[in-house]
Design an enzyme around this catalytic site. Structure first.
Site, mmCIF file in Angstrom:
data_model
loop_
_atom_site.group_PDB
_atom_site.id
_atom_site.type_symbol
_atom_site.label_atom_id
_atom_site.label_comp_id
_atom_site.label_asym_id
_atom_site.label_seq_id
_atom_site.Cartn_x
_atom_site.Cartn_y
_atom_site.Cartn_z
ATOM 1 N N ARG A 149 11.424 -7.000 4.628
ATOM 2 C CA ARG A 149 11.489 -5.579 4.988
ATOM 3 C C ARG A 149 12.151 -5.408 6.363
ATOM 4 N NH1 ARG A 149 5.957 -2.301 5.204
ATOM 5 N NH2 ARG A 149 5.817 -3.059 7.322
ATOM 6 N N ARG B 98 -0.785 -8.698 13.068
ATOM 7 C CA ARG B 98 -1.318 -7.646 12.200
ATOM 8 C C ARG B 98 -2.167 -8.228 11.069
ATOM 9 N NH1 ARG B 98 4.187 -5.562 10.984
ATOM 10 N NH2 ARG B 98 3.285 -4.381 9.284
ATOM 11 N N LYS C 119 0.818 -1.221 0.000
ATOM 12 C CA LYS C 119 0.000 0.000 0.000
ATOM 13 C C LYS C 119 0.850 1.269 0.000
ATOM 14 C CE LYS C 119 -2.219 -0.747 3.864
ATOM 15 N NZ LYS C 119 -1.686 -2.037 4.289
ATOM 16 N N ARG D 62 11.519 -1.228 11.477
ATOM 17 C CA ARG D 62 10.201 -1.107 12.083
ATOM 18 C C ARG D 62 10.066 -2.086 13.233
ATOM 19 N NH1 ARG D 62 5.165 -0.168 8.082
ATOM 20 N NH2 ARG D 62 4.155 -1.303 9.768
ATOM 21 N N ARG E 37 -9.920 1.757 9.143
ATOM 22 C CA ARG E 37 -9.687 0.333 9.417
ATOM 23 C C ARG E 37 -10.725 -0.262 10.350
ATOM 24 N NH1 ARG E 37 -3.327 -1.271 9.240
ATOM 25 N NH2 ARG E 37 -2.624 0.705 8.426
HETATM 26 P P1 ADP Z 1 0.727 -2.203 8.094
HETATM 27 O O1 ADP Z 1 -0.414 -2.037 7.123
HETATM 28 O O2 ADP Z 1 1.891 -2.920 7.512
HETATM 29 O O3 ADP Z 1 0.317 -2.756 9.427
HETATM 30 P P2 ADP Z 1 0.841 0.675 8.664
HETATM 31 O O4 ADP Z 1 2.044 1.521 8.586
HETATM 32 O O5 ADP Z 1 -0.308 1.011 7.772
HETATM 33 O O6 ADP Z 1 1.370 -0.785 8.366
HETATM 34 O O7 ADP Z 1 0.292 0.631 10.167
HETATM 35 C C1 ADP Z 1 1.145 0.355 11.243
HETATM 36 C C2 ADP Z 1 0.378 0.391 12.570
HETATM 37 O O8 ADP Z 1 -0.179 1.708 12.767
HETATM 38 C C3 ADP Z 1 -0.810 -0.551 12.697
HETATM 39 O O9 ADP Z 1 -0.424 -1.846 13.096
HETATM 40 C C4 ADP Z 1 -1.613 0.181 13.800
HETATM 41 O O10 ADP Z 1 -1.039 -0.017 15.081
HETATM 42 C C5 ADP Z 1 -1.422 1.635 13.451
HETATM 43 N N1 ADP Z 1 -2.478 2.131 12.551
HETATM 44 C C6 ADP Z 1 -2.309 2.525 11.251
HETATM 45 N N2 ADP Z 1 -3.480 2.922 10.727
HETATM 46 C C7 ADP Z 1 -4.423 2.762 11.695
HETATM 47 C C8 ADP Z 1 -5.834 2.971 11.775
HETATM 48 N N3 ADP Z 1 -6.530 3.448 10.742
HETATM 49 N N4 ADP Z 1 -6.456 2.705 12.946
HETATM 50 C C9 ADP Z 1 -5.787 2.273 13.996
HETATM 51 N N5 ADP Z 1 -4.462 2.023 13.994
HETATM 52 C C10 ADP Z 1 -3.782 2.270 12.865
#
Ligand code: ADP
Length: 190
Positions: free
Chosen positions: A127, A144, A13, A133, A88
Site C-alpha cells: 500500500r 502499529r 478493515k 500515507r 481501540r
Molecule cells: P491502521 O489500522 O492501519 O493503523 P487507521 O487508519 O485505522 O489505520 O489508523 C491510523 C492511525 O490513526 C492510528 O495509527 C492512530 O494514530 C490513529 N487512530 C485511529 N483510530 C484511533 C483510535 N480509536 N484511537 C486512537 N488513535 C486512533
C-alpha cells in the site's frame, strides 16, 4: 444495525467496512479517515493528531472520543453505523458504551478480521507504494502492529464475554472476505 470492525493494521478493515456499510445502508465511520481528513485540512484536531499518526501511536482518548461522538451525532448515523478503528482502548470502550446508552441503543455485532502477521506487513508495504500515507513506513508499520496487539486486541475479550464477537478469516481475496463477513453477521455469535 450497529457494528464494530476490529483487526490489526493491514487486515482490510477500511475496504470491508465500506462494502458492509453499503450493504446495510449505514455509514462506515473510520477514526483513521477522520484524523487524516483533519490533517489534510489543517484543522486544530488535525494539528494535534498528526504527531501521533506519524509515530504510529494512538491519538489521546479524549480527542478520539470527542471526534466519534460528534460524528455519530450526525443524522446519517441515527439508524446505525459501522465503526472501523474505534474503540481501540479500554477508555474508548467505556465511552462508546455511554454514547450507546444515552441513545438507548445496543451493538448488534463485533467482528474481528484476522490475517497472518507476515501478510499484514506485506500488504502495508505494498500500500505504501500506491497511497501516500506517512505512517506506512516499515518501522511505523511494525510499531502499529505492536500497539494493536498490546492495547486493542485484549479488548476483544470484553465483547466476547458479552456474546457479540464473531471471528472472520481475512486472508484471501476481497470478495471472498466480504462473503465471509456477511455470512458471519447472519449467524448467531459464539
Ligand atoms: P491502521 O489500522 O492501519 O493503523 P487507521 O487508519 O485505522 O489505520 O489508523 C491510523 C492511525 O490513526 C492510528 O495509527 C492512530 O494514530 C490513529 N487512530 C485511529 N483510530 C484511533 C483510535 N480509536 N484511537 C486512537 N488513535 C486512533
Amino acid at each position: 444495525m450497529r457494528l464494530l470492525l476490529f483487526g490489526p493494521p493491514g487486515a482490510g478493515k477500511g475496504t470491508q467496512a465500506k462494502r458492509l456499510a453499503a450493504r446495510f445502508g449505514i455509514p462506515a465511520v473510520s477514526t483513521g479517515d477522520i484524523f487524516r481528513a483533519n490533517i489534510a485540512q489543517q484543522t486544530e484536531l488535525g494539528k494535534l493528531a498528526k504527531q501521533y499518526l506519524d509515530a504510529g501511536a494512538y491519538v489521546p482518548d479524549e480527542l478520539t472520543n470527542d471526534s466519534v461522538r460528534a460524528r455519530l451525532a450526525e443524522p446519517d448515523a441515527a439508524n446505525g453505523f459501522l465503526l472501523d478503528g474505534y474503540p481501540r482502548t479500554a477508555a474508548q470502550v467505556a465511552e462508546l458504551d455511554t454514547m450507546l446508552a444515552v441513545g438507548g441503543h445496543v451493538l448488534d455485532a463485533v467482528v474481528e478480521l484476522s490475517v497472518d502477521p507476515e501478510e499484514l506487513i506485506h500488504r502495508l508495504l505494498k500500500r505504501a507504494q500506491t497511497e501516500n500515507r506517512t505512517d506506512d513506513t516499515e518501522p511505523v508499520i511494525r510499531k502499529r502492529q505492536e500497539v494493536y496487539a498490546k492495547d486493542t486486541w485484549p479488548l476483544l475479550d470484553i465483547y466476547g464475554a458479552r456474546g457479540l464477537l464473531r471471528k472472520v478469516d481475512g486472508m484471501g481475496d476481497i470478495d471472498e472476505v466480504t462473503e465471509r463477513l456477511l455470512a458471519a453477521l447472519e449467524t448467531p455469535a459464539h
